[in-house]
Design a protein around this motif. Sequence first.
Motif, PDB file in Angstrom:
ATOM      1  N   PRO A  23       0.823  -1.213   0.000  1.00 37.07           N
ATOM      2  CA  PRO A  23       0.000   0.000   0.000  1.00 37.07           C
ATOM      3  C   PRO A  23       0.855   1.259   0.000  1.00 37.07           C
ATOM      4  N   ALA A  26      -0.004   6.852   3.220  1.00 38.53           N
ATOM      5  CA  ALA A  26      -1.055   7.880   3.180  1.00 38.53           C
ATOM      6  C   ALA A  26      -0.726   8.991   4.155  1.00 38.53           C
ATOM      7  N   SER A  27      -1.058  10.193   3.774  1.00 39.38           N
ATOM      8  CA  SER A  27      -0.861  11.331   4.668  1.00 39.38           C
ATOM      9  C   SER A  27      -1.870  11.253   5.801  1.00 39.38           C
ATOM     10  N   SER A  28      -1.425  11.562   7.000  1.00 39.05           N
ATOM     11  CA  SER A  28      -2.332  11.534   8.150  1.00 39.05           C
ATOM     12  C   SER A  28      -3.399  12.606   8.056  1.00 39.05           C
ATOM     13  N   ASP A  30      -5.142  13.284   5.292  1.00 37.85           N
ATOM     14  CA  ASP A  30      -6.140  12.983   4.260  1.00 37.85           C
ATOM     15  C   ASP A  30      -7.546  12.900   4.833  1.00 37.85           C
ATOM     16  N   ASP A  31      -7.711  12.132   5.872  1.00 40.22           N
ATOM     17  CA  ASP A  31      -9.043  11.953   6.444  1.00 40.22           C
ATOM     18  C   ASP A  31      -9.421  13.103   7.358  1.00 40.22           C
ATOM     19  N   LEU A  36      -7.013  15.302  -0.198  1.00 38.70           N
ATOM     20  CA  LEU A  36      -6.045  14.303  -0.631  1.00 38.70           C
ATOM     21  C   LEU A  36      -4.730  15.006  -0.917  1.00 38.70           C
ATOM     22  N   GLN A 188      -5.443   4.271  -6.841  1.00 38.55           N
ATOM     23  CA  GLN A 188      -5.379   4.764  -5.463  1.00 38.55           C
ATOM     24  C   GLN A 188      -4.325   5.844  -5.334  1.00 38.55           C
ATOM     25  N   GLY A 190      -3.023   8.073  -1.993  1.00 40.30           N
ATOM     26  CA  GLY A 190      -3.217   8.184  -0.553  1.00 40.30           C
ATOM     27  C   GLY A 190      -4.273   7.202  -0.102  1.00 40.30           C
ATOM     28  N   ASN A 191      -5.292   7.688   0.640  1.00 38.65           N
ATOM     29  CA  ASN A 191      -6.396   6.830   1.083  1.00 38.65           C
ATOM     30  C   ASN A 191      -7.591   6.870   0.139  1.00 38.65           C
ATOM     31  N   PHE A 192      -7.471   7.625  -0.956  1.00 36.98           N
ATOM     32  CA  PHE A 192      -8.580   7.775  -1.900  1.00 36.98           C
ATOM     33  C   PHE A 192      -8.460   6.735  -3.008  1.00 36.98           C
ATOM     34  N   ILE A 193      -9.575   6.061  -3.301  1.00 32.42           N
ATOM     35  CA  ILE A 193      -9.607   5.069  -4.380  1.00 32.42           C
ATOM     36  C   ILE A 193     -10.592   5.530  -5.442  1.00 32.42           C
TER      37      ILE A 193
END
Length: 545
Positions: A23, A26-28, A30-31, A36, A188, A190-193
């Motif tokens: 994987p 991911a940047s912390s 992002d959420d 993103l 994908q 970061g955390n975005f798909i």
Amino acid sequence: MMRTPKFIALFIYYLCALTCSFPLPASSDDDADGLLRIGLKKRSLDLDTLNAARIISKDGGKYAIDLKDICSNLNGSGAGTVSPKTRLVCPKLGESDAYKVFLSNILNTRYFGEIGIGSPLQNFTVVFDTGSSNLWVLSSKCRYSINCYLHSKYISGRSSTYTKIGKNYSIIYGSRSISGFFSGDNVQMGNFIVKDQTFAEVTRERSLTLLMAEFDGIMGLGFQEKSAGNVLPIWYSMGEQGLLRDKVFSFWFNRNTEAEKAGEIIFGGVDPKHFKGKHTYIPVAQKGFWQVEMGDFLIGGRSTEICKGGCTAIVDSGTSLIAGPPEIVAQINHAIGAGGLANMECRQLVRMVGGVMMELILSQVKSGKLCSMISVCSYNSTEHERNGIEMVTDHGSQSGNKGSSHSYTLSTRGVPCAMCKMLVTLVKILLKQKDIVDYVFNYLGSLCDYMPLPRGKAFVDCNRIPDMPNVSFTIGKHSFHLTPQQYILKTGEGDATTCLSGFVPLDAPPPPPGGPLWILGDMFMQVYHTVFDFGNLQIGFAEAA
């Protein structure tokens, strides 16, 4: 037999290390803020890279021939079907121009970031390019180019979310001619798909640029109107799938060359830490490229009047420098004393060996011999020097003495002879003083300007940067200034420091609504944080932090 399980375990471990993907980090944030964030890396550019580019693209080589084939097809192409990026590298292209095109491509692929494709993820490094609209990476079916074996390749058989499309793909991107076919899969960042995104698997890439590059593909962030195959660009898909807080993305390039993160692209908004003050927003003139209408362009506060009837500017993150009308670039390069590669190497030679040359010349100059050459003295090679200062005593009446350790025979004008030798000695002393030596070297460097130069002046004397003029772009009735420190690209250190003009000529028909065409690349975007607002079809500029 007891070693077999251990051998199998090691084999599986190394096989996984070579073939498995992991994987993306991911940047912390992002959420936390609904944005993103993708950190950008920057390739270094030094004199070795430039020299490698020149060697690898020698006249008559396959690269030059391929370029000539690509550019020869532009004559019958309409302005609406040919990218200005391609026009940038193809004006009156001959085989001898291959190096300059190759250099242009190296400069134009300096910022890149990480994405993943498929399930499980297959990771790729891509350039985020607002000057094109398609996502492409090399395919596992790419077998007939050396590039295929030096970069990550997408393997459709390993992805459970792969969708076969198969439609052929072919495009000229800059000076690259690439072809392949379309496929679909999850992408994908970061955390975005982004689900079921159509992209191109490239099976043939004719450019040697990728050979030296640190990226595996391009993520186009332009409009669908310029997308090959009318494929939906990935940022369209992100908006349709509800992944973005706001329908914008923004670029920030870090001007701190020592920092680990070279910049950041943010989808869904902006980071207030990346800019100062407020953004000035300008409407997109026409969907296709991220282009705006531009007003006057000034050099040192004086109007060039080239944009009196209006100009068009394309904001392109995939171009590192600033491209403009040839007549304006000629004015700029004249004002800053820009020259070609031969000019730069001449100046570098003066700096490196000028001191040695001066010492050797001075050590060979004998005052008596020099004055005899202009018929002021007669010269005998037995003359000698005391403590580095030559004897200038009048021996005219003793020229026949046998015990003399040095022998000058004065002309009938004995005093002028002595004065001449004294002047030569004083000149030698003066020429050893630093300020005089610097003046001589600067003068010698200026003579390099008269050397025959190749088309497309690029290099400048780094020592002259403080004396160069500011330039200003008028966009949306607002002036955006660049200082010489901002529009000159400096690489290397010490005697190996190389400085390039940030302006290159672009002779291309502009897209509608018309007017002379500019391309504002990363050099402009480094100074001005840039927001691409596709929700309101506008571009915003603010001073970068």
